[in-house]
Design a protein around this motif. Structure first.
Motif, PDB file in Angstrom:
ATOM      1  N   PHE A   1      -2.578  -3.563  -1.884  1.00  0.00           N
ATOM      2  CA  PHE A   1      -1.351  -3.414  -1.105  1.00  0.00           C
ATOM      3  C   PHE A   1      -0.153  -3.627  -2.023  1.00  0.00           C
ATOM      4  O   PHE A   1      -0.249  -4.307  -3.061  1.00  0.00           O
ATOM      5  CB  PHE A   1      -1.302  -4.417   0.048  1.00  0.00           C
ATOM      6  CG  PHE A   1      -2.218  -4.073   1.191  1.00  0.00           C
ATOM      7  CD1 PHE A   1      -1.702  -3.604   2.385  1.00  0.00           C
ATOM      8  CD2 PHE A   1      -3.596  -4.201   1.057  1.00  0.00           C
ATOM      9  CE1 PHE A   1      -2.550  -3.289   3.440  1.00  0.00           C
ATOM     10  CE2 PHE A   1      -4.444  -3.888   2.103  1.00  0.00           C
ATOM     11  CZ  PHE A   1      -3.916  -3.417   3.301  1.00  0.00           C
TER      12      PHE A   1
ATOM     13  N   SER B   1       4.519  -3.753  -1.889  1.00  0.00           N
ATOM     14  CA  SER B   1       5.677  -3.951  -1.014  1.00  0.00           C
ATOM     15  C   SER B   1       6.929  -3.587  -1.789  1.00  0.00           C
ATOM     16  O   SER B   1       6.944  -3.600  -3.019  1.00  0.00           O
ATOM     17  CB  SER B   1       5.747  -5.407  -0.560  1.00  0.00           C
ATOM     18  OG  SER B   1       5.994  -6.251  -1.684  1.00  0.00           O
TER      19      SER B   1
ATOM     20  N   SER C   1       3.920  -8.310   6.558  1.00  0.00           N
ATOM     21  CA  SER C   1       3.899  -6.999   7.216  1.00  0.00           C
ATOM     22  C   SER C   1       4.592  -5.940   6.362  1.00  0.00           C
ATOM     23  O   SER C   1       4.413  -4.744   6.602  1.00  0.00           O
ATOM     24  CB  SER C   1       4.564  -7.076   8.595  1.00  0.00           C
ATOM     25  OG  SER C   1       5.937  -7.423   8.464  1.00  0.00           O
TER      26      SER C   1
ATOM     27  N   THR D   1       2.121  -2.763   2.327  1.00  0.00           N
ATOM     28  CA  THR D   1       1.428  -1.565   2.801  1.00  0.00           C
ATOM     29  C   THR D   1       0.388  -1.139   1.779  1.00  0.00           C
ATOM     30  O   THR D   1       0.509  -1.415   0.581  1.00  0.00           O
ATOM     31  CB  THR D   1       2.420  -0.421   3.043  1.00  0.00           C
ATOM     32  OG1 THR D   1       3.143  -0.168   1.826  1.00  0.00           O
ATOM     33  CG2 THR D   1       3.412  -0.781   4.138  1.00  0.00           C
TER      34      THR D   1
END
Length: 804
Positions: A557, A559, A567, A570
């Motif tokens: 992931f 960011s 959150s 991604t």
């Protein structure tokens, strides 16, 4: 003489054309060939006169008109002087008549020639006009060069010669090429693609090379080099890791290290700027050290604003950083005042470095009170308050044991005193009405007792310790500060207040009202920091929690910078490298030097650059939708496979094809009042004249009448399933959009009677959908144009219209 006959008989006179010089019975003599005589009974051969020059007559000719021009000679009448046919001509007959010219392409150097065989062929690739009388009249054809009268050789590819005769071939200009030998005009020189060049006299499109800063085949298209690449000789290379180049870069030297990276050794890779350094601009400069007394909080710091002041120093991100002065403490780049009645050394970095001043007592970093009565306080860290020895007493604020004095015996109450011989009263820090017999009691917290029977409450939002004697002992509560009127006011947002002092929150933090400590200053969302350091924006791949602690995104992931929640992390959408497909190449061998193979790849594949392995990998540009690649990448090291829409689909954008009609957009138009055509009478043919591939067609609004659409000047249409192959001659094409076509019955239903042409504004779009024709259209010529079943396509531009 002059007469002839048998002896003894009647003699007859010699006729014209003869003569007799002796007596007797001998016959008359004929005048010789090319002579004539009109005399009767001539006795002298001199009476036979010669024919005019260039002519001849048979023996015994009696008149001058018997003299006729010889072969190879000409005259306008018999019996006149005949002239020889000049070189380049011949005359195969006698008598009156003109000389015949040698045909073009032949020459004759013979004078008075009478045989066509004297007209000789000119040497190869030369030409002579009719009646040419010399070999040198044979001059080189256009497209050939050499000396007059000799065989000429073809101009080589890459050149042309537009005239006949002697002269050299002219090279195609730089930026053009020609593959045609013996080219006869400059029009055979084809221009290289836009942004491509070639040397003068180029003989192949392969000699066209995209200009520096562009890549692709020299015959086009030459595409501008993207940022992060360098392009020369038509090839594109990518900058190495952590480096970049501006768009249109021609050389690898244009790739320079990104901000935050630098070259440690000449021509080496771009490496991360080490700790406590930064580099703000792209280039191969060295990393700069953070300002004095600051450190960098990121690897590969791309800005000096990642350099934060070390604890014990203050200043904004990026410096300068100043040593914390005495009586203050500096943390997270912010200078803070020590609480009242405390002091600190220069360079202090924690509130607990603030210790009580002499005469005051408190825990380090806390608000201090005046030393309690009957105690002394030397200052410094705890323990910092000591009781006076037994039998001794001292007022508030004493700092040394020597200031403890013998307790007074003048009054019965040990906490009372007699001032200047007066009556006994409570000493400071106590209160009570001694004359009335009340005892002296210790002053309660939240008030102060200056002595006697006086006890005063501290003002709002302030408090004091038990036994306080002075109003100054009342200090503002945490979260409040002493304003200009010495009143305790609420601490504002973005600040924190303690001991009546107001301090600003560190950079990139904020606080609610009434914050009581620097810990109450929370980092702004997306900013984080190691403990005690200023807050800086979070890096990509991380997020900062509410406390400013750095948190890593889960594996796989990432960011954006300044992320404040998990959150924001991604999933990384990896773009896998195209799989190497070794079966899609005709040759993969390396030469002795290890160079890449040069075999062509299969359709839909292109060869990687040598540095990437040199294998054939799938084309990816553009991404296709309802389409398929139709060629291999050209050149091998470029992802440029040609493509075409699948059957039944037409192009909408690069790589994307849609079914049915194609959107056309009217662009760069000046809106004018549309001309409205009259409604056609029933049975009248209303054809639309279309010119194939006419460039620059303008387009405005479509008008309609009686259910029939008229194109007033449309921008572009695409016709489906009619023309195959490349665009042909620009000949008008007539078709009808009504059912009844008496003027051209064979064209009935050539196009669908359902023509979906939606009228729109001049800047809008229109759609055109046509059914495949069912007849041969006599107006179209060329390969494939009369094949109504051919499922093909081409572009046409509507240029004009007529209404009959």
């Amino acid at each position: 003489a002059g007469y002839t006959g048998a002896d003894g008989f009647q003699c007859s006179e010699c006729p014209v054309g003869t003569y007799k010089t002796v007596n007797g019975s001998s016959a008359c003599t004929l005048c010789a060939v090319a002579q004539y005589s009109g005399a009767v009974a001539a006795t002298d051969p001199a009476t036979c006169l010669d024919c005019p020059a260039g002519s001849s007559a048979p023996e015994g000719s009696d008149v001058i008109t018997d003299c006729k021009c010889n072969l190879g000679y000409t005259s306008t009448a018999d019996g006149t002087v005949c002239t020889a046919c000049p070189a380049g001509q011949y005359k195969p007959t006698t008598g009156v008549g003109e000389c015949t010219a040698c045909v073009p392409g032949k020459y004759s150097e013979s004078v008075a020639a009478f045989d066509v065989a004297t007209c000789l062929d000119c040497p190869a690739n030369t030409y002579a006009a009719s009646s040419s009388g010399a070999r040198t009249d044979c001059t080189c054809n256009a497209g050939y060069n050499g000396d007059d009268g000799t065989a000429c050789v073809a101009c080589p590819t890459g050149s042309y010669k537009a005239f006949t005769g002697e002269g050299v071939c002219t090279n195609c200009a730089a930026g053009k090429y020609s593959t045609e030998p013996h080219a006869v005009s400059q029009s055979y020189c084809t221009s290289c693609a836009q942004y491509a060049d070639s040397p003068e006299g180029s003989s192949s499109g392969d000699m066209c090379i995209c200009q520096l800063g562009y890549y692709g085949p020299g015959t086009g298209p030459c595409q501008p080099c993207e940022e992060g690449s360098f392009c020369a000789l038509g090839q594109k290379g990518s900058c190495t890791a952590n480096s970049n180049s501006p768009a249109m870069s021609p050389y690898q030297a244009n790739c320079t290290c990104n901000a935050g990276f630098s070259v440690a050794v000449a021509d080496g890779p771009c490496e991360t700027c080490p700790s406590n350094t930064y580099k703000e601009v792209a280039g191969n400069q060295s990393c700069s050290s953070c300002p004095a007394n600051s450190v960098s909080l990121h690897d590969a710091s791309a800005s000096r604003f990642y350099c934060a002041c070390s604890p014990g120093y203050y200043g904004d991100l990026g410096g300068p950083c100043t040593i914390c002065p005495a009586d203050s403490w500096c943390l997270r780049g912010q200078q803070n005042s020590c609480p009242p009645f405390t002091e600190s050394a220069a360079g202090s970095d924690e509130q607990t470095d603030c210790h009580a001043k002499p005469g005051y007592s408190c825990a380090s970093g806390d608000t201090c009170d005046l030393c309690a009565v009957d105690h002394y306080c030397p200052g410094g860290p705890q323990p910092n308050i000591f009781a006076c020895p037994s039998g001794k007493q001292a007022p508030q604020g004493m700092s040394a044991e020597s200031q403890c004095v013998d307790a007074s015996t003048d009054c019965e109450d040990p906490n009372a005193e007699k001032l200047f011989g007066g009556a006994c009263r409570c000493r400071g820090g106590f209160w009570g009405d001694v004359p009335a017999g009340d005892p002296c009691v210790v002053c309660t917290a939240g008030s102060y007792c200056p002595g006697g029977n006086v006890r005063a409450a501290c003002t709002a939002f302030s408090s004091s310790a038990e036994g306080s004697s002075f109003a100054a002992s009342c200090q503002c509560d945490p979260g409040y500060y002493a304003d200009a009127a010495s009143q305790c006011a609420e601490c504002e947002s973005g600040k924190w207040c303690f001991g009546g002092e107001v301090n600003s929150c560190p950079q990139n933090t904020g606080s609610p009202p009434r914050a009581v400590s620097q810990e109450g200053c929370a980092p702004l969302p997306g900013y984080c920091s190691p403990p005690g350091m200023p807050y800086v924006e979070g890096e990509s791949g991380y997020w900062c929690d509410a406390s400013g602690t750095v948190q890593a995104c889960p594996d796989g992931f990432t960011s954006p910078v300044r992320s404040s929640s998990e959150s924001n992390c991604t999933a990384i959408v990896a773009t896998p490298a195209p799989a190497v497909n070794k079966s899609n190449t005709t040759e993969l061998v390396r030469d002795g030097a290890g160079a890449c193979g040069s075999g062509s790849c299969s359709v839909g594949f292109y060869r990687q650059a040598c540095a990437d392995g040199g294998e054939c990998v799938p084309c990816t540009t553009p991404a296709l939708e309802n389409a398929a690649y139709t060629s291999a990448g050209v050149p091998f090291d470029a992802d440029q496979c040609q493509w075409a829409c699948s059957d039944g689909f037409v192009q909408q954008s690069a790589g994307k094809c849609i079914a049915g009609g194609v959107e056309g957009t009217v662009v760069n138009e000046t809106v004018t009042e549309p001309e409205v055509l009259p409604a056609p009478e029933e049975g009248v043919v209303t054809p639309i004249i279309v010119a194939a591939m006419v460039a620059g067609g303008a387009g405005v609004v479509l008008g309609s009448s009686a259910g029939v659409w008229y194109l007033q000047r449309a921008r572009r249409l695409r016709k489906i399933g009619f023309i195959s192959g490349p665009a042909g001659p620009q000949q008008p094409v007539a078709f009808s959009i009504v059912d009844d076509t008496p003027a051209m019955p064979e064209a009935r239903n050539a196009w669908s009677d359902e023509v979906d042409l939606n009228p729109v504004e001049a800047t809008g779009a229109f759609h055109a959908k046509f059914r495949r024709p069912v007849m041969q259209n006599p107006f179209l010529q060329g390969d494939g144009y009369n094949k109504p079943d051919q499922n093909a396509r081409d572009d046409i531009t509507v240029q004009d219209y007529v209404a009959d």
